[in-house]
Design an enzyme around this catalytic site. Structure first.
Site: not given
Ligand code: 13P
Length: 249
Positions: A92, A164, A229
């Site tokens: 990640h 991401e 997230g």
């Molecule tokens: P958010 O949904 O808070 O933008 O985070 C995304 C994330 O890093 C999921 O792994």
């Protein structure tokens, strides 16, 4: 069926984690997606007990590449399997930034996870500078080229990729579905060329996904699901995302 994965990051006590699991598993909406929840390591056993017998799957936010040895603080693939996990996030962007995870380590983690029957969710994404200077495609090629190195087509098929973009994470500025679909197509082509896989690579989008925008990444698009997230933390917000998903089952 689309995947809706909840990455809790560093949030929730065990009590909060169990009450989330209880609320979500009780809802018929949970059947609209393949739901995967990724708690902190210490919350995994309690959430596993609560989810036992439900169709909600469990995963970890990281996995190490060795099974045992002098590796203080690491968690092995088999330990995660033992605790009830079927999935593990790999590299990640927050771990790349804070814990030094890199593409080479991701490759080792992916291989170790696959060898023990875990499904790795390999996170890739460009930063703001790479996006604004137009070098994001090259940045991504580097990540999936090394991450998938040495994998057979059969192994590659079992990996889930999470696209991401770093600038979209936690910013309230998601990549739009067309941007995400363009990258998903490029990742598919790149991984197919490298591994000989011809179809079936699953790709998630992550970064500021919320009830208002989740539907745009699902349904008839290049995406197989989303990795969420912030909006995954509150069970009612999570259920609102499931509600926004068209029931195809
Ligand atoms: P958010 O949904 O808070 O933008 O985070 C995304 C994330 O890093 C999921 O792994």
């Amino acid at each position: 069926m689309a995947i809706l994965a909840a990455n809790w990051k560093l949030h929730k006590t065990t009590e909060d984690a169990v009450s989330w699991a209880r609320a979500v598993k009780a809802s018929p909406l949970a059947r609209r997606c393949e739901v995967i929840v990724l708690p902190g390591f210490l919350q995994i056993p309690a959430v596993a007990r609560e989810l036992h017998g439900s169709q909600i799957a469990l995963g970890a936010q990281d996995v190490f590449w060795e099974e045992s040895g002098a590796y203080t603080g690491m968690v092995a693939p088999t330990q995660l399997r033992d605790a009830g996990c079927a999935y593990a996030l790999v590299a990640h962007s927050e771990r790349r930034r804070l814990a030094g995870d890199d593409d080479r380590g991701a490759n080792a983690r992916i291989r170790a996870a696959l060898a023990c029957g875990l499904t790795p969710i390999y996170c890739v994404g460009e930063d703001e500078k790479e996006r604004s200077t137009g070098r994001f495609r090259e940045a991504l090629v580097g990540q999936y080229d090394v991450g998938f190195e040495g994998l057979s087509a059969q192994e590659a098929r079992r990996v889930i990729v999470a696209y991401e973009p770093i600038w979209a994470i936690g910013s309230g500025q998601p990549a739009n579905p067309a941007q995400a679909a363009e990258i998903a197509g490029a990742i598919r082509d790149g991984v197919f060329a490298r591994t000989g896989l011809e179809s079936g690579l699953r790709i998630l989008y992550g970064g500021s996904v919320a009830p208002e925008n989740v539907a745009g990444y699902l349904g008839d698009t290049a995406m197989d699901g989303v990795l969420v997230g912030t909006a995954s933390l509150d069970p009612s917000e999570f259920l609102a995302m499931l509600e926004a998903v068209v029931d195809d089952g």
